[in-house]
Design an enzyme around this catalytic site. Sequence first.
Site, PDB file in Angstrom:
ATOM      1  N   GLY A 121      21.117 160.028  14.481  1.00  0.00           N
ATOM      2  CA  GLY A 121      21.020 159.799  16.060  1.00  0.00           C
ATOM      3  C   GLY A 121      20.767 158.339  15.687  1.00  0.00           C
ATOM      4  N   LEU A 147      16.870 154.244  19.574  1.00  0.00           N
ATOM      5  CA  LEU A 147      15.847 152.978  19.206  1.00  0.00           C
ATOM      6  C   LEU A 147      15.062 153.851  17.971  1.00  0.00           C
ATOM      7  CD1 LEU A 147      13.875 151.294  22.769  1.00  0.00           C
ATOM      8  CD2 LEU A 147      15.712 150.390  20.723  1.00  0.00           C
ATOM      9  N   SER A 153      10.907 154.674  38.709  1.00  0.00           N
ATOM     10  CA  SER A 153       9.292 154.251  38.051  1.00  0.00           C
ATOM     11  C   SER A 153       8.124 154.602  37.982  1.00  0.00           C
ATOM     12  CB  SER A 153       9.746 152.624  37.552  1.00  0.00           C
ATOM     13  OG  SER A 153       8.717 152.321  36.863  1.00  0.00           O
ATOM     14  N   ARG A 187      -0.373 160.954  34.312  1.00  0.00           N
ATOM     15  CA  ARG A 187       1.379 161.811  35.101  1.00  0.00           C
ATOM     16  C   ARG A 187       0.846 162.849  35.352  1.00  0.00           C
ATOM     17  NH1 ARG A 187       5.974 158.615  31.195  1.00  0.00           N
ATOM     18  NH2 ARG A 187       5.455 156.675  32.370  1.00  0.00           N
TER      19      ARG A 187
HETATM   20  C1  LIG Z   1      14.069 157.766  32.812  1.00  0.00           C
HETATM   21  C2  LIG Z   1      13.709 157.211  31.732  1.00  0.00           C
HETATM   22  C3  LIG Z   1      12.392 156.218  31.359  1.00  0.00           C
HETATM   23  C4  LIG Z   1      12.219 155.979  30.548  1.00  0.00           C
HETATM   24  N1  LIG Z   1      10.868 155.124  30.321  1.00  0.00           N
HETATM   25  C5  LIG Z   1      10.395 154.811  29.428  1.00  0.00           C
HETATM   26  C6  LIG Z   1       9.801 153.649  29.314  1.00  0.00           C
HETATM   27  O1  LIG Z   1      10.317 152.476  30.024  1.00  0.00           O
HETATM   28  N2  LIG Z   1       9.273 153.727  28.328  1.00  0.00           N
HETATM   29  C7  LIG Z   1       8.890 154.373  26.850  1.00  0.00           C
HETATM   30  O2  LIG Z   1       8.146 154.303  25.912  1.00  0.00           O
HETATM   31  N3  LIG Z   1       9.514 154.833  27.253  1.00  0.00           N
HETATM   32  C8  LIG Z   1      10.304 155.937  28.053  1.00  0.00           C
HETATM   33  N4  LIG Z   1      11.040 156.592  28.287  1.00  0.00           N
HETATM   34  C9  LIG Z   1      11.166 157.595  26.730  1.00  0.00           C
HETATM   35  C10 LIG Z   1      12.165 156.873  26.049  1.00  0.00           C
HETATM   36  O3  LIG Z   1      12.974 156.223  26.477  1.00  0.00           O
HETATM   37  C11 LIG Z   1      12.498 158.158  24.982  1.00  0.00           C
HETATM   38  O4  LIG Z   1      11.619 158.400  24.972  1.00  0.00           O
HETATM   39  C12 LIG Z   1      12.677 157.703  24.229  1.00  0.00           C
HETATM   40  O5  LIG Z   1      14.744 156.600  24.272  1.00  0.00           O
HETATM   41  C13 LIG Z   1      13.890 158.494  22.725  1.00  0.00           C
HETATM   42  O6  LIG Z   1      14.242 157.537  21.780  1.00  0.00           O
HETATM   43  P1  LIG Z   1      15.426 157.859  20.706  1.00  0.00           P
HETATM   44  O7  LIG Z   1      15.608 157.079  19.588  1.00  0.00           O
HETATM   45  O8  LIG Z   1      14.314 158.879  19.705  1.00  0.00           O
HETATM   46  O9  LIG Z   1      15.722 159.086  20.911  1.00  0.00           O
HETATM   47  P2  LIG Z   1      18.037 159.219  22.016  1.00  0.00           P
HETATM   48  O10 LIG Z   1      17.481 157.488  23.049  1.00  0.00           O
HETATM   49  O11 LIG Z   1      17.591 160.475  22.541  1.00  0.00           O
HETATM   50  O12 LIG Z   1      18.715 159.160  20.937  1.00  0.00           O
HETATM   51  C14 LIG Z   1      18.495 159.938  20.599  1.00  0.00           C
HETATM   52  C15 LIG Z   1      20.647 160.035  18.945  1.00  0.00           C
HETATM   53  O13 LIG Z   1      20.877 161.110  19.135  1.00  0.00           O
HETATM   54  C16 LIG Z   1      21.510 161.458  18.768  1.00  0.00           C
HETATM   55  N5  LIG Z   1      21.841 162.630  18.850  1.00  0.00           N
HETATM   56  C17 LIG Z   1      21.360 164.058  19.239  1.00  0.00           C
HETATM   57  N6  LIG Z   1      22.258 164.725  18.771  1.00  0.00           N
HETATM   58  C18 LIG Z   1      22.373 164.301  17.658  1.00  0.00           C
HETATM   59  C19 LIG Z   1      23.558 165.740  16.879  1.00  0.00           C
HETATM   60  N7  LIG Z   1      23.232 167.341  16.603  1.00  0.00           N
HETATM   61  N8  LIG Z   1      24.004 165.186  16.029  1.00  0.00           N
HETATM   62  C20 LIG Z   1      24.631 163.718  16.479  1.00  0.00           C
HETATM   63  N9  LIG Z   1      23.661 163.178  16.975  1.00  0.00           N
HETATM   64  C21 LIG Z   1      22.983 163.452  17.949  1.00  0.00           C
HETATM   65  C22 LIG Z   1      22.708 160.336  20.305  1.00  0.00           C
HETATM   66  O14 LIG Z   1      23.531 160.599  20.238  1.00  0.00           O
HETATM   67  C23 LIG Z   1      21.641 159.532  19.962  1.00  0.00           C
HETATM   68  O15 LIG Z   1      22.668 159.070  18.977  1.00  0.00           O
HETATM   69  C24 LIG Z   1      11.465 157.073  29.063  1.00  0.00           C
HETATM   70  C25 LIG Z   1      12.178 158.458  29.581  1.00  0.00           C
HETATM   71  C26 LIG Z   1      13.793 158.483  30.480  1.00  0.00           C
HETATM   72  C27 LIG Z   1      14.445 159.907  30.724  1.00  0.00           C
END
Ligand SMILES: Cc1cc2nc3c(=O)[nH]c(=O)nc-3n(C[C@H](O)[C@H](O)[C@H](O)COP(=O)(O)OP(=O)(O)OC[C@H]3O[C@@H](n4cnc5c(N)ncnc54)[C@H](O)[C@@H]3O)c2cc1C
Length: 671
Positions: free
Chosen positions: A41, A44, A285, A338
């Site tokens: 993954g 961020l 938002s 929320r």
């Molecule tokens: C529309 C929307 C708006 C949002 N706005 C905000 C905001 O303004 N502020 C805030 O704090 N939060 C916000 N959130 C929440 C936040 O965006 C997410 O919780 C956060 O970005 C998740 O980050 P992450 O790195 O954990 O996962 P993700 O960004 O979901 O990344 C997952 C990664 O895992 C990889 N992956 C998944 N499964 C596999 C697999 N089996 N094999 C290989 N790779 C895999 C994907 O390719 C990706 O690279 C928002 C969410 C949404 C839906």
Amino acid sequence: MTTLNSKVPKGPLKDKWTTYKNEIDLVNPANKRNIDIIVVGTGLAGGSAAATLAELGYNVKAFCYQDSPRRAHSIAAQGGINASKNYMGDGDSDYRLFYDTVKGGDYRSREANVYRLAEVSGNIIDQCVAQGVPFARDYGGLLDCRSFGGVLVSRTFYAKGQTGQQLLLGAYSAMNRQIGRGKIEMFNRHEMLDVVKVDGKARGIITRNLITGEIDRHSAHAVVIATGGYGNVYFLSTNAMGSNATAAWKIHKKGAYFANPCFTQIHPTCIPRSGDYQSKLTLMSESLRNDGRIWVPKKMEDVLAIRERKIKPNQIAEEDRDYYLERRYPAFGNLVPRDVASRAAKERCDAGYGVNKTGEAVYLDFAAAFERYGNEQAKIHGIENPSKEKITKLGVDIIKEKYGNLFQMYEKIIDENPYETPMMIYPATHYTMGGIWVDYNLMTTVEGLYCIGEANFSDHGANRLGASALMQGLADGYFVLPYTIGDYLSDDIRTGEISTDTTEFDEVEKEVKDRINFFMNNKGTKSVDYFHKKLGKVMWDKVGMGRNEEELKEAMVEIKAIREEFWKEVKVPGDKNEMNLELEKAGRVADFLELGELFAKDALDRNESCGGHFREESVELDGEQKGEANRNDKDYAYVSAWEYKGEPSEAVLHKEQLEFNDIELKQRSYK
Ligand SMILES: Cc1cc2nc3c(=O)[nH]c(=O)nc-3n(C[C@H](O)[C@H](O)[C@H](O)COP(=O)(O)OP(=O)(O)OC[C@H]3O[C@@H](n4cnc5c(N)ncnc54)[C@H](O)[C@@H]3O)c2cc1C
């Protein structure tokens, strides 16, 4: 049932992280060159971890299923990222951010982790500014902040409505530097399909190349899972279509406990579902609730006339409108958290007052804001006796400046001008607070297997505050994991390269291949989406915003039946040795079908209402809080961590008892 050890360091809350860092074992730079780390993954959380670990000198192998880390779901984040820098001078502090997060999560998170999160939050902003992330600035050039729900200060840093995108570009450029140096080996378009354990420790993964179908083995001294949340278990959600639970579920099946699966965030301001053929929902938002007022008609004849398009909402007189949040929660009004706003919308729609053809929509109306801002602007510009039209125009211009892109997005999807007609909104699944259980080191119950970002059960308890997910993901990746993993890896400096030519790798690879072959050879009659939609409907109807014992039991039975039908009837067209989206989805939906049942089981076990988990049996019966959520600290102040035992219904519960020494447990009241 056992009690889990969270490995929280001893000592006063404020000193724990500093003491921990002073006392852990380190790996010297020369030894780091001999240690491999897999990061699955690159959103961020994973992107920031991969970049930092490589910068420290480890050899990183990073994986994502998109064609570039830049397309991770994190890119969708709009609103902002919290940090306790107190740049606005409005009284913010690490303690206040800690307090707001624990309270906002309805007292179901671990104090020590949340305090550490608050402590490192300021570093994230400095780090991102140094990377060139274009945060919004005020007139004088200083970083600007805005306010989000559930807090009394302005601590949300933002980059227009694209905060996630800009932060991800920052993490991605930090990764690219390391890819260029050869310290990160990047595997785009590779999906992790299982983890490999050797002598009880995570030592590798099995992946499928999504372009060629090739199945590969990858080894490392530690494995980090950063694969995001599981909101798509509901089929419809604000998550990216590809967001899935496969990596998390696979490690759960190999020994990682799954914590609080029922803690889900249903976001109140999303564009309503329009019909049965929809596959995605869109978030509007949270910031819109600063200026929009939420209402439904008071009279049923108006509701029916609106649905039949005989009248427009603007024709309904002020006294015939029910501003139900302002009525029920006078102190917080439209800015209640929320979970509270979502339940209130559902209550009105269930009572029959929904304003669109599906009966699942309420209005978010900016008319009062147009007037308020318009009058202010007329005064500023010295316009005497402005007409009503002039005031509205001046007000619309201000709203356009603040939220123009969101209004445009709404108009494109709904084909109605939200400056003229109030927006329609309805709650939708948005975020999962539950996830893989981790200790203070962010290690799962499997040695050497870490989990960060939305994929872990995180710091948000039963309800996440706006703008705190980005903070947690980047805290984990930039500032926490790089320390904690070093402590573990210091024992591995003499291990040498981990071979993939072992029976452990043979066995897991075989399991992966067998499953793919099953999908390709099964002569079913129904598409993967057919089952995903069916699962989503049960989840939404029976494990959604309101949950009760009877329906949760039904949900468990129904999900199991869908799962059994899936394995008999699923049809996957195409070939396994090529790009095959249906095959990818089949694997992910198979995992959702198991996770969904555990989710319902967890919701059934937790017979209290807390945060996003509302048990209809557990409500206040009297007094000012009548009808509101009734949390039960005596019996449920614990994290539920489930151990896999075959069928989800047989999962075994382990409890991590939560202790609150630095914060007083109180009822959340927004009246
Ligand atoms: C529309 C929307 C708006 C949002 N706005 C905000 C905001 O303004 N502020 C805030 O704090 N939060 C916000 N959130 C929440 C936040 O965006 C997410 O919780 C956060 O970005 C998740 O980050 P992450 O790195 O954990 O996962 P993700 O960004 O979901 O990344 C997952 C990664 O895992 C990889 N992956 C998944 N499964 C596999 C697999 N089996 N094999 C290989 N790779 C895999 C994907 O390719 C990706 O690279 C928002 C969410 C949404 C839906």
